[in-house]
Write an enzyme that holds these catalytic residues in place. Structure first.
Site, mmCIF file in Angstrom:
data_model
loop_
_atom_site.group_PDB
_atom_site.id
_atom_site.type_symbol
_atom_site.label_atom_id
_atom_site.label_comp_id
_atom_site.label_asym_id
_atom_site.label_seq_id
_atom_site.Cartn_x
_atom_site.Cartn_y
_atom_site.Cartn_z
ATOM 1 C CB VAL A 103 -2.924 8.674 -2.616
ATOM 2 C CG1 VAL A 103 -1.523 9.214 -2.336
ATOM 3 C CG2 VAL A 103 -3.792 9.788 -3.204
ATOM 4 C CB CYS A 104 0.824 6.166 -1.857
ATOM 5 S SG CYS A 104 2.438 5.677 -1.240
ATOM 6 C CB SER A 105 1.451 1.252 -1.744
ATOM 7 O OG SER A 105 1.315 1.731 -0.423
ATOM 8 N N GLY A 107 0.522 8.729 -7.722
ATOM 9 C CA GLY A 107 1.839 8.252 -7.325
ATOM 10 C C GLY A 107 2.023 8.321 -5.814
#
Lengths: 285, 285
Positions: free
Chosen positions: A151-153, A201
């Site tokens: 998830v995310c970075s 994202g």
């Protein structure tokens, strides 16, 4: 070793296709190898013959919502063995100060895992892109895991471990431009699937991601119930969730705010790319 | 002691009202007492002269997403002093096994707080409805706090402490019917505001709630930036977030699943209601 949605036997029954409409059709579940069908109060779902092993990597500076969003979705999923794996058993201090306790250290987690997961964050995440302990762990587990996810970075860390080379992937909007430096093709979906890689994202996308995975592991009907249990009927107050949706001055501010992070991400990605050792043994993945 | 949105000085500038449209209008901030206006890279926002004190009550069996959703929104908010307050400094085991460390114990937290917050959960939450340590703490802080807030079934604990008597409030859909037993009127909004009481719906509503509060404490422009940083552009995969939206069989299953919890919540609410001691000293709130 990859298991696709099709392998999991999630197929619509012919009867329901002929019924009142696809949207309201219940699913017929044919269990794939290692799974059986369970009926819990009328809710038919897939159940693993033995608990799936889920390894969630945690590290200082991570964003806790990246972890807790999906884990809460899995919290309602019986038959999983979830570990929060870290370098030591010390509390992990997240990017908002919240302290989370690991359940396992990297060196103690032997054998394959079913699901490998990396949450994102800011500087703390960039630091993991050159942390050999984390990269070696992801490397080792990522080659046999049924699902390799973030998830995310967190996808930048997967990428630094060579696990996204040749895959479509996404990340937090502010840093996703660094993904091509790691051999990935940027895709802009909220949850991006390419074979057994599933990347989501930024931050809040972890909830969509978690529900997507619950559907894969337990069937869509089960995931629908979890979505209802989480009362997931979001009302973002400001219609400001993406750079294109947000007001121009808001996007400009946030883009500028994240500039140093993107720069660090690019630099770390360049370093990871030129790291021959890792690069070599990951071409085979 | 209550501070309303109006008190916080969030008013639209006349110029922007005459501009291209309300939706894209930046706000003019007039700082209320105790606040000043800060410009951070063009983002004008309210900043407290001294950090606001935020007390988040945590307890065994709580749902971590109820806490982490709003706290992540506040994580990007400079100038807050957030404490996770518990009965002891031992790790708090949440409803999905995740262990969180408190930062403070109830007895050590002296003086008033600006924001009081209670997350929800299942059985663990019902247990707090008769936990004198928790109820006394909420009682003491709730009478002077600027904001008295909850996510999910946390409102049942606020209610058991007498803090929702005469207020509109909400809770997780599965247990909100117990609120009237605590003197509250059920409202079905995602985030329900009545004077200084702000209660949110189940689990994921904490993100909407967190952003709503950030707007109150820092101004709407700041909250817009946080919404973008959290990439809050949700895509619920199954349109199954409320009992009316969900498929009928899904709603039926989940309603039945939560029946014992609702029953416990009602029983605990009855007990709290007949607890004269608390009842008395809360009529004045």
């Amino acid at each position: 070793m990859n298991v696709t949605r099709r392998d999991l036997g999630i197929t619509l029954a012919a009867g329901s296709l002929a019924g009142i409409g696809l949207a309201s059709a219940a699913q017929e579940l044919a269990p794939p190898p290692g799974y059986h069908v369970m009926d819990m109060g009328g809710l038919k779902h897939l159940k693993p013959d033995k608990p799936e092993r889920i390894a969630r990597v945690i590290y200082p500076g991570m964003t806790p919502l990246d972890l807790v969003g999906p884990q809460q979705a899995f919290g309602y999923t019986q038959g999983c063995k979830v570990d929060l794996v870290a370098e030591s058993m010390d509390p992990v201090v997240t990017d908002i100060g919240l302290k989370i306790l690991p359940t396992m250290t990297f060196d103690k987690m032997t054998g394959p895992v079913d699901l490998l997961f990396v949450p994102g964050g800011g500087k703390g995440t960039i630091a993991q892109m050159s942390n050999p302990v984390v990269l070696d762990f992801l490397n080792a587990k990522g080659q046999s895991a049924r699902w390799v996810t973030s998830v995310c970075s967190g996808s930048l860390v997967l990428g630094a471990a060579g696990l996204l080379r040749g895959y479509k992937a996404t990340s937090h909007w502010a840093v996703r431009e660094a993904l091509p430096l790691l051999g990935a093709t940027v895709a802009t979906g909220r949850v991006v699937e390419d074979r057994n890689r599933i990347t989501a994202g930024g931050v809040t996308a972890g909830i969509d991601f978690g529900l997507t995975l619950v559907a894969k592991l337990r069937g869509e009907d089960y995931a629908r119930a979890v979505e209802l249990m989480l009362e997931y009927d979001p009302h973002p107050p400001f219609n400001s969730g993406t750079p294109t949706e947000a007001r121009e001055d808001t996007s400009r501010f946030a883009t500028r705010f994240y500039e140093p992070l993107l720069k660090s991400a690019r630099a770390a990605a360049e370093t990871a790319r030129t790291n021959g050792r890792r690069g070599e043994h990951l071409h085979a993945v």
